[in-house]
Design a protein around this motif. Structure first.
Motif, PDB file in Angstrom:
ATOM      1  N   LEU A   1      31.843  42.238  38.684  1.00 25.26           N
ATOM      2  CA  LEU A   1      31.836  42.386  37.230  1.00 25.26           C
ATOM      3  C   LEU A   1      32.275  41.087  36.575  1.00 25.26           C
ATOM      4  O   LEU A   1      33.464  40.770  36.565  1.00 25.26           O
ATOM      5  CB  LEU A   1      32.771  43.553  36.850  1.00 25.26           C
ATOM      6  CG  LEU A   1      32.464  44.347  35.599  1.00 25.26           C
ATOM      7  CD1 LEU A   1      33.455  45.487  35.385  1.00 25.26           C
ATOM      8  CD2 LEU A   1      32.254  43.558  34.358  1.00 25.26           C
TER       9      LEU A   1
ATOM     10  N   GLY B   1      39.883  40.514  38.961  1.00 24.60           N
ATOM     11  CA  GLY B   1      40.729  40.377  37.776  1.00 24.60           C
ATOM     12  C   GLY B   1      42.093  40.981  38.020  1.00 24.60           C
ATOM     13  O   GLY B   1      42.672  40.861  39.107  1.00 24.60           O
TER      14      GLY B   1
ATOM     15  N   LEU C   1      39.106  42.274  32.307  1.00 24.48           N
ATOM     16  CA  LEU C   1      38.855  40.898  31.886  1.00 24.48           C
ATOM     17  C   LEU C   1      37.354  40.709  31.750  1.00 24.48           C
ATOM     18  O   LEU C   1      36.784  39.807  32.345  1.00 24.48           O
ATOM     19  CB  LEU C   1      39.396  39.950  32.954  1.00 24.48           C
ATOM     20  CG  LEU C   1      40.724  39.277  32.656  1.00 24.48           C
ATOM     21  CD1 LEU C   1      41.122  38.376  33.801  1.00 24.48           C
ATOM     22  CD2 LEU C   1      40.651  38.478  31.366  1.00 24.48           C
ATOM     23  N   HIS C   2      36.743  41.622  31.026  1.00 22.94           N
ATOM     24  CA  HIS C   2      35.291  41.507  30.840  1.00 22.94           C
ATOM     25  C   HIS C   2      34.889  42.037  29.463  1.00 22.94           C
ATOM     26  O   HIS C   2      35.699  42.656  28.775  1.00 22.94           O
ATOM     27  CB  HIS C   2      34.538  42.244  31.959  1.00 22.94           C
ATOM     28  CG  HIS C   2      34.831  43.710  32.024  1.00 22.94           C
ATOM     29  ND1 HIS C   2      35.657  44.262  32.964  1.00 22.94           N
ATOM     30  CD2 HIS C   2      34.407  44.748  31.268  1.00 22.94           C
ATOM     31  CE1 HIS C   2      35.723  45.566  32.797  1.00 22.94           C
ATOM     32  NE2 HIS C   2      34.972  45.895  31.757  1.00 22.94           N
TER      33      HIS C   2
ATOM     34  N   GLY D   1      35.897  39.618  42.769  1.00 25.52           N
ATOM     35  CA  GLY D   1      36.392  38.996  41.537  1.00 25.52           C
ATOM     36  C   GLY D   1      37.035  40.082  40.701  1.00 25.52           C
ATOM     37  O   GLY D   1      36.535  40.476  39.657  1.00 25.52           O
TER      38      GLY D   1
ATOM     39  N   TYR E   1      42.896  31.311  36.243  1.00 27.27           N
ATOM     40  CA  TYR E   1      43.196  32.735  36.067  1.00 27.27           C
ATOM     41  C   TYR E   1      44.657  33.058  36.364  1.00 27.27           C
ATOM     42  O   TYR E   1      45.185  34.030  35.823  1.00 27.27           O
ATOM     43  CB  TYR E   1      42.240  33.604  36.894  1.00 27.27           C
ATOM     44  CG  TYR E   1      40.939  33.843  36.152  1.00 27.27           C
ATOM     45  CD1 TYR E   1      40.922  34.628  35.005  1.00 27.27           C
ATOM     46  CD2 TYR E   1      39.748  33.265  36.571  1.00 27.27           C
ATOM     47  CE1 TYR E   1      39.753  34.832  34.306  1.00 27.27           C
ATOM     48  CE2 TYR E   1      38.570  33.467  35.873  1.00 27.27           C
ATOM     49  CZ  TYR E   1      38.585  34.259  34.740  1.00 27.27           C
ATOM     50  OH  TYR E   1      37.429  34.463  34.037  1.00 27.27           O
TER      51      TYR E   1
ATOM     52  N   SER F   1      32.137  38.091  37.520  1.00 28.54           N
ATOM     53  CA  SER F   1      32.780  37.077  38.360  1.00 28.54           C
ATOM     54  C   SER F   1      31.797  36.030  38.871  1.00 28.54           C
ATOM     55  O   SER F   1      32.162  34.863  39.056  1.00 28.54           O
ATOM     56  CB  SER F   1      33.487  37.747  39.548  1.00 28.54           C
ATOM     57  OG  SER F   1      32.605  38.582  40.264  1.00 28.54           O
TER      58      SER F   1
ATOM     59  N   VAL G   1      39.333  27.592  39.494  1.00 21.65           N
ATOM     60  CA  VAL G   1      39.128  28.868  38.798  1.00 21.65           C
ATOM     61  C   VAL G   1      40.345  29.764  39.042  1.00 21.65           C
ATOM     62  O   VAL G   1      40.868  30.406  38.126  1.00 21.65           O
ATOM     63  CB  VAL G   1      37.831  29.560  39.291  1.00 21.65           C
ATOM     64  CG1 VAL G   1      37.694  30.958  38.707  1.00 21.65           C
ATOM     65  CG2 VAL G   1      36.607  28.714  38.928  1.00 21.65           C
TER      66      VAL G   1
ATOM     67  N   GLN H   1      46.745  37.247  39.646  1.00 20.30           N
ATOM     68  CA  GLN H   1      45.954  38.443  39.346  1.00 20.30           C
ATOM     69  C   GLN H   1      46.128  39.483  40.447  1.00 20.30           C
ATOM     70  O   GLN H   1      46.258  40.673  40.178  1.00 20.30           O
ATOM     71  CB  GLN H   1      44.465  38.091  39.236  1.00 20.30           C
ATOM     72  CG  GLN H   1      44.096  37.386  37.953  1.00 20.30           C
ATOM     73  CD  GLN H   1      42.588  37.253  37.803  1.00 20.30           C
ATOM     74  OE1 GLN H   1      41.847  37.226  38.785  1.00 20.30           O
ATOM     75  NE2 GLN H   1      42.135  37.143  36.574  1.00 20.30           N
TER      76      GLN H   1
ATOM     77  N   SER I   1      40.288  38.279  44.557  1.00 20.64           N
ATOM     78  CA  SER I   1      40.286  37.298  43.470  1.00 20.64           C
ATOM     79  C   SER I   1      40.790  35.994  44.045  1.00 20.64           C
ATOM     80  O   SER I   1      41.575  36.000  45.007  1.00 20.64           O
ATOM     81  CB  SER I   1      41.215  37.756  42.342  1.00 20.64           C
ATOM     82  OG  SER I   1      41.449  36.695  41.430  1.00 20.64           O
ATOM     83  N   VAL I   2      40.380  34.885  43.428  1.00 20.76           N
ATOM     84  CA  VAL I   2      40.948  33.600  43.856  1.00 20.76           C
ATOM     85  C   VAL I   2      42.314  33.377  43.220  1.00 20.76           C
ATOM     86  O   VAL I   2      42.999  32.415  43.572  1.00 20.76           O
ATOM     87  CB  VAL I   2      40.033  32.397  43.519  1.00 20.76           C
ATOM     88  CG1 VAL I   2      39.035  32.126  44.631  1.00 20.76           C
ATOM     89  CG2 VAL I   2      39.359  32.539  42.183  1.00 20.76           C
TER      90      VAL I   2
ATOM     91  N   ALA J   1      41.248  36.030  48.017  1.00 25.77           N
ATOM     92  CA  ALA J   1      40.178  35.558  48.903  1.00 25.77           C
ATOM     93  C   ALA J   1      39.101  34.899  48.054  1.00 25.77           C
ATOM     94  O   ALA J   1      38.988  35.154  46.849  1.00 25.77           O
ATOM     95  CB  ALA J   1      39.584  36.725  49.699  1.00 25.77           C
ATOM     96  N   ASN J   2      38.317  34.062  48.719  1.00 20.30           N
ATOM     97  CA  ASN J   2      37.233  33.349  48.055  1.00 20.30           C
ATOM     98  C   ASN J   2      35.902  34.026  48.393  1.00 20.30           C
ATOM     99  O   ASN J   2      35.561  34.162  49.577  1.00 20.30           O
ATOM    100  CB  ASN J   2      37.246  31.883  48.539  1.00 20.30           C
ATOM    101  CG  ASN J   2      36.176  31.038  47.868  1.00 20.30           C
ATOM    102  OD1 ASN J   2      35.387  31.523  47.056  1.00 20.30           O
ATOM    103  ND2 ASN J   2      36.161  29.765  48.226  1.00 20.30           N
ATOM    104  N   ALA J   3      35.176  34.417  47.377  1.00 17.29           N
ATOM    105  CA  ALA J   3      33.907  35.127  47.587  1.00 17.29           C
ATOM    106  C   ALA J   3      32.875  34.282  48.323  1.00 17.29           C
ATOM    107  O   ALA J   3      31.913  34.813  48.887  1.00 17.29           O
ATOM    108  CB  ALA J   3      33.342  35.551  46.235  1.00 17.29           C
TER     109      ALA J   3
HETATM  110  C1  SAM Z   1      36.035  37.274  34.041  1.00 16.32           C
HETATM  111  S1  SAM Z   1      37.102  37.725  35.363  1.00 16.32           S
HETATM  112  C2  SAM Z   1      36.532  39.371  35.710  1.00 16.32           C
HETATM  113  C3  SAM Z   1      37.571  40.181  36.396  1.00 16.32           C
HETATM  114  C4  SAM Z   1      37.231  41.641  36.682  1.00 16.32           C
HETATM  115  N1  SAM Z   1      36.000  41.787  37.414  1.00 16.32           N
HETATM  116  C5  SAM Z   1      37.169  42.432  35.404  1.00 16.32           C
HETATM  117  O1  SAM Z   1      36.055  42.733  34.982  1.00 16.32           O
HETATM  118  O2  SAM Z   1      38.218  42.732  34.836  1.00 16.32           O
HETATM  119  C6  SAM Z   1      36.449  36.771  36.733  1.00 16.32           C
HETATM  120  C7  SAM Z   1      37.118  37.071  38.059  1.00 16.32           C
HETATM  121  O3  SAM Z   1      36.390  36.437  39.102  1.00 16.32           O
HETATM  122  C8  SAM Z   1      37.314  35.886  40.014  1.00 16.32           C
HETATM  123  N2  SAM Z   1      36.660  34.798  40.769  1.00 16.32           N
HETATM  124  C9  SAM Z   1      36.067  33.697  40.280  1.00 16.32           C
HETATM  125  N3  SAM Z   1      35.599  32.929  41.285  1.00 16.32           N
HETATM  126  C10 SAM Z   1      35.904  33.573  42.436  1.00 16.32           C
HETATM  127  C11 SAM Z   1      35.693  33.286  43.813  1.00 16.32           C
HETATM  128  N4  SAM Z   1      35.078  32.165  44.222  1.00 16.32           N
HETATM  129  N5  SAM Z   1      36.124  34.184  44.728  1.00 16.32           N
HETATM  130  C12 SAM Z   1      36.772  35.310  44.340  1.00 16.32           C
HETATM  131  N6  SAM Z   1      37.008  35.623  43.048  1.00 16.32           N
HETATM  132  C13 SAM Z   1      36.589  34.773  42.112  1.00 16.32           C
HETATM  133  C14 SAM Z   1      38.436  35.404  39.131  1.00 16.32           C
HETATM  134  O4  SAM Z   1      39.583  35.132  39.886  1.00 16.32           O
HETATM  135  C15 SAM Z   1      38.552  36.602  38.201  1.00 16.32           C
HETATM  136  O5  SAM Z   1      39.310  37.594  38.831  1.00 16.32           O
END
Ligand code: SAM
Length: 294
Positions: free
Chosen positions: A157, A92, A49-50, A90, A34, A159, A30, A117, A112-113, A139-141
């Motif tokens: 949001l 973005g 990114l939503h 997450g 991104y 994510s 993922v 970003q 964010s991963v 970082a990884n959530a």
């Molecule tokens: C659709 S985007 C939304 C970004 C932001 N919240 C926005 O609304 O603009 C999804 C986000 O989730 C992050 N994401 C996905 N899996 C993740 C994880 N395991 N740990 C941290 N971030 C993660 C992605 O890197 C990306 O930044």
């Protein structure tokens, strides 16, 4: 906006995990996805990114403004103010985190991963003059690198659909929230059974964007198992999805030459989100929860 009644019917955890395991996203992949996506400004509504939130299908509010509106609606549910410590899970490219910090005076930590970003998000915080209150890091959530009870509020949001195990993420969120702290998130869900003829499109969409969906009624028990109390679940599909899918499709098509170079053959097999625009059974949820006071 339809308010869904809190459903106290307990659903066994393995039902959730079966649904999620079918296409469980892998955080590193993922992040890589991104990284490539981050640089294409044309495909983003502003620094978001939503999806956008529109009152009616005929609304002429631009997508950028509609996307900011969704951020504002969610931030309002967090009941935060100057000095509040907010985790943007997450994040973005930083648009929502920077906006929340500017409008509320809160301190925001975004993760964010995607390293690309994170770079863009930190530049945005700097150019907004907010780098002292808004910091983004990779970082990884699924394994949050923060001490227990280090945040007053968490926003996720759009994510969560990209994460391999919702139960684990919610437990991590509960750990880093202080007692009484609030969580607001959005997620993808099945509003009604997806008709068999439309299922392949939904599967391709999930595969292309490395996401999964849930059932709305799974949320209250999932939150409870993580130690959180569910407050509100809103079906905001009508206000968000169709116009966003069409907007995104138009932007992707305009940016196509750039996308081919950037994504090569791997980008979502150039999935056209317009294909999702007429699947009313597919939905978008907002969920509000809190960690109970001790
Ligand atoms: C659709 S985007 C939304 C970004 C932001 N919240 C926005 O609304 O603009 C999804 C986000 O989730 C992050 N994401 C996905 N899996 C993740 C994880 N395991 N740990 C941290 N971030 C993660 C992605 O890197 C990306 O930044």
């Amino acid at each position: 906006m339809e308010r869904l009644e809190g459903n106290t019917h307990a659903i066994e955890g393995d039902i959730m995990s079966q649904k999620e395991s079918a296409l469980a996203p892998v955080p590193d992949e993922v992040g890589h996805h991104y990284d490539r996506f981050a640089v294409i400004a044309a495909t983003k509504p502003g620094d978001n990114l939503h999806v956008g939130y529109w009152d009616s299908p005929d609304s002429e509010v631009p997508a950028e403004e509609a996307a900011d509106r969704l951020t504002d609606m969610m931030a309002e549910k967090l009941t935060i103010g100057a000095g509040s410590r907010v985790l943007d899970l997450g994040c973005g490219v930083g648009g929502p985190g920077v906006r929340i910090a500017r409008l509320t005076g809160a301190q925001v930590t975004g993760i964010s991963v995607s390293q690309e970003q994170v770079k863009l998000a930190n530049s945005l915080a700097e150019s907004a003059g907010l780098a002292d209150r808004v910091v983004f890091q990779q970082a990884n959530a699924m394994e949050l690198p923060f001490p227990a009870q280090s945040f007053d509020a968490v926003i996720a949001l759009e994510s969560i659909p990209h994460m391999p195990d919702r139960g684990q993420v919610l437990a991590q969120i509960c750990r880093v929230l202080r007692p009484g702290g609030r969580l607001v998130l959005t997620d993808l869900f099945e509003r009604a059974p997806i008709p068999a003829a439309k299922q392949p499109t939904v599967d391709r969409f999930h595969n292309a964007f490395m996401s999964t969906m849930v059932q709305a009624e799974d949320y209250p028990p999932m939150l409870r198992r993580a130690g959180l109390w569910f407050e509100e679940i809103l079906d905001i599909s009508e206000q968000t999805l169709r116009k966003s899918f069409l907007w995104f499709s138009a932007r992707m098509n305009q940016a196509q030459p750039g996308l081919e170079t950037t994504f090569g053959d791997t980008m979502a097999d150039r999935f056209d989100t317009a294909d999702m625009a007429d699947i009313p059974e597919y939905g978008y949820l907002m969920v509000v929860a809190k960690r109970p006071e001790e």
